[in-house]
Write a protein that holds these residues in place. Structure first.
Motif, mmCIF file in Angstrom:
data_model
loop_
_atom_site.group_PDB
_atom_site.id
_atom_site.type_symbol
_atom_site.label_atom_id
_atom_site.label_comp_id
_atom_site.label_asym_id
_atom_site.label_seq_id
_atom_site.Cartn_x
_atom_site.Cartn_y
_atom_site.Cartn_z
ATOM 1 N N PHE A 1 0.774 -1.212 -0.002
ATOM 2 C CA PHE A 1 -0.083 -0.056 0.066
ATOM 3 C C PHE A 1 0.763 1.301 0.090
ATOM 4 N N LEU A 2 2.128 1.327 0.763
ATOM 5 C CA LEU A 2 2.808 2.472 0.713
ATOM 6 C C LEU A 2 3.459 2.576 -0.520
ATOM 7 N N ALA A 3 3.854 1.587 -1.008
ATOM 8 C CA ALA A 3 4.896 1.777 -2.463
ATOM 9 C C ALA A 3 3.728 2.344 -3.230
ATOM 10 N N THR A 4 2.712 1.842 -3.609
ATOM 11 C CA THR A 4 1.525 2.376 -4.436
ATOM 12 C C THR A 4 1.300 3.689 -4.267
ATOM 13 N N ALA A 5 0.813 4.055 -3.021
ATOM 14 C CA ALA A 5 0.579 5.344 -2.520
ATOM 15 C C ALA A 5 1.770 6.467 -2.766
ATOM 16 N N GLU A 6 3.166 6.011 -2.775
ATOM 17 C CA GLU A 6 4.181 6.930 -3.121
ATOM 18 C C GLU A 6 4.167 7.292 -4.552
ATOM 19 N N PRO B 1 1.647 27.701 9.352
ATOM 20 C CA PRO B 1 1.905 26.356 8.562
ATOM 21 C C PRO B 1 3.409 26.099 8.117
ATOM 22 N N GLN B 2 4.040 27.097 8.058
ATOM 23 C CA GLN B 2 5.561 26.727 7.744
ATOM 24 C C GLN B 2 6.390 26.277 8.782
ATOM 25 N N ARG B 3 5.790 26.333 10.034
ATOM 26 C CA ARG B 3 6.536 25.564 11.257
ATOM 27 C C ARG B 3 5.791 24.267 11.763
ATOM 28 N N THR B 4 4.401 24.493 11.912
ATOM 29 C CA THR B 4 3.643 23.068 12.258
ATOM 30 C C THR B 4 2.736 22.835 11.010
ATOM 31 N N ARG B 5 3.304 22.054 10.156
ATOM 32 C CA ARG B 5 2.531 21.873 8.846
ATOM 33 C C ARG B 5 1.535 20.814 9.175
ATOM 34 N N PRO B 6 0.449 20.833 8.285
ATOM 35 C CA PRO B 6 -0.834 19.959 8.405
ATOM 36 C C PRO B 6 0.003 18.656 8.019
ATOM 37 N N SER B 7 -0.616 17.385 8.650
ATOM 38 C CA SER B 7 -0.014 16.232 8.510
ATOM 39 C C SER B 7 0.360 15.581 7.220
ATOM 40 N N VAL B 8 -0.863 16.097 6.304
ATOM 41 C CA VAL B 8 -0.550 15.178 4.719
ATOM 42 C C VAL B 8 0.602 15.956 4.173
ATOM 43 N N GLU B 9 0.917 17.456 4.542
ATOM 44 C CA GLU B 9 1.997 18.176 3.793
ATOM 45 C C GLU B 9 3.228 17.569 4.397
ATOM 46 N N ALA B 10 3.237 17.356 5.890
ATOM 47 C CA ALA B 10 4.414 16.833 6.498
ATOM 48 C C ALA B 10 4.871 15.391 5.755
ATOM 49 N N LEU B 11 3.851 14.622 5.276
ATOM 50 C CA LEU B 11 4.294 13.300 4.960
ATOM 51 C C LEU B 11 4.599 13.497 3.290
ATOM 52 N N LEU B 12 3.791 14.360 2.642
ATOM 53 C CA LEU B 12 4.625 14.583 1.253
ATOM 54 C C LEU B 12 5.996 15.140 1.099
ATOM 55 N N ARG B 13 6.443 16.029 2.243
ATOM 56 C CA ARG B 13 7.549 16.425 2.186
ATOM 57 C C ARG B 13 8.657 15.374 2.356
ATOM 58 N N ARG B 14 8.316 14.116 2.906
ATOM 59 C CA ARG B 14 9.144 13.309 3.215
ATOM 60 C C ARG B 14 9.355 12.171 2.117
ATOM 61 N N LEU B 15 8.598 12.397 0.874
ATOM 62 C CA LEU B 15 8.572 11.601 -0.108
ATOM 63 C C LEU B 15 10.137 11.323 -0.686
ATOM 64 N N GLU B 16 10.653 12.541 -0.884
ATOM 65 C CA GLU B 16 12.031 12.728 -1.532
ATOM 66 C C GLU B 16 13.132 13.076 -0.480
ATOM 67 N N PRO B 17 14.147 12.248 -0.385
ATOM 68 C CA PRO B 17 14.519 11.070 -1.187
ATOM 69 C C PRO B 17 14.383 9.854 -0.869
ATOM 70 N N ASP B 18 13.721 9.762 0.496
ATOM 71 C CA ASP B 18 14.000 8.245 0.974
ATOM 72 C C ASP B 18 12.548 7.699 0.994
ATOM 73 N N GLY B 19 11.423 8.250 0.775
ATOM 74 C CA GLY B 19 10.097 7.728 0.651
ATOM 75 C C GLY B 19 9.419 7.969 2.030
ATOM 76 N N LEU B 20 8.293 7.670 2.212
ATOM 77 C CA LEU B 20 7.304 7.702 3.464
ATOM 78 C C LEU B 20 8.104 7.003 4.486
ATOM 79 N N PRO B 21 7.622 7.143 5.683
ATOM 80 C CA PRO B 21 7.998 6.384 7.087
ATOM 81 C C PRO B 21 7.474 5.292 7.195
ATOM 82 N N ARG B 22 8.209 4.314 7.417
ATOM 83 C CA ARG B 22 7.654 2.604 7.806
ATOM 84 C C ARG B 22 7.568 2.797 9.470
ATOM 85 N N ILE B 23 6.230 2.640 9.834
ATOM 86 C CA ILE B 23 5.857 2.829 11.218
ATOM 87 C C ILE B 23 5.361 1.275 11.821
#
Length: 239
Positions: free
Chosen positions: A46-51, A83-105
């Motif tokens: 699911f993560l790989a498809t979403a990325e 919002p540039q200091r405390t980002r909405p959760s979906v933005e925080a996730l999308l910013r982690r796409l590059e270069p390493d992908g989403l976190p695995r929790i």
């Protein structure tokens, strides 16, 4: 623990929040009989498809340049957050796409994070068994307790007066609408009963919210085929 449908029926969005963003809706989804645990091949799929989907949606743009995310930046500014200091959760996730992908929790969190980035909406998941009463979205008075960690230590913080927070009878469960969840209700490997909160602002529609909830349901049932799912759309924009 209350019946899931009765519990969902008692969830509310306060009028003060509706006045702040009349277009706001939340699709609440409960799942009982889940199978938690560490990430596995199913959650990884699911993560790989979403990325891949998220990278296609971004197409080289910054997350905040997407209208779906720009709406959340406006909502944060409306109650005084930066919002540039405390980002909405979906933005925080999308910013982690590059270069390493989403976190695995863990397998449950990974699935709901996948749905969040693929459908461009904030989506939180919490252990329903840890709740004291139903969820309520309110503007804080500043005295409510919020349990979290700082420097590896357990601490109790308080929201800013006027901050939009999710809470139950025991305190704040998520600060700044969808920025940070508390420790008490977090998903763990032992979670079997959960609630998921899909936050919606225009330009996303109710149909978009339903599509995201359908994708989440598919993911949860892939993790635990015996899970029982209920949902309810709440908010001034339910249309």
């Amino acid at each position: 623990m209350p019946d899931a449908q009765e519990w969902l029926a008692a969830a509310t969005v306060d009028d003060a929040v509706a006045a702040l963003r009349p277009d706001y809706r939340v699709l609440l989804l409960t799942a009982d009989g889940l199978q938690g645990g560490p990430g596995d091949a199913t959650s990884e799929r699911f993560l790989a498809t979403a990325e891949a989907t998220a990278r296609e949606r971004l197409d080289g743009r910054r997350p905040e340049d997407l209208p779906e995310l720009a709406a959340w930046r406006e909502a944060y500014r409306a109650f005084g957050a930066k919002p540039q200091r405390t980002r909405p959760s979906v933005e925080a996730l999308l910013r982690r796409l590059e270069p390493d992908g989403l976190p695995r929790i863990d397998r449950i969190t990974d699935v709901y994070n996948a749905v969040s980035v693929a459908h461009l909406l904030p989506l939180g998941g919490e252990d329903r068994a840890a709740y004291a009463g139903p969820p309520r979205l309110v503007r804080a008075d500043g005295t409510e307790p919020f349990d979290t960690t700082a420097g590896g230590e357990t601490v109790v913080e308080h929201p800013d007066p006027g901050e939009v927070v999710w809470r139950d009878d025991a305190g704040v469960t998520c600060r700044r609408w969808n920025w940070r969840q508390c420790t008490r209700t977090r998903i763990t490997h032992d979670t079997t009963r959960a609630v998921f909160l899909l936050d919606v602002l225009d330009p996303l529609t109710d149909d978009d919210a339903t599509a995201a909830a359908d994708a989440l349901t598919e993911g949860l049932l892939a993790l635990g085929p015996g899970a029982v799912v209920h949902r309810r759309l709440v908010g001034s924009g339910s249309r």
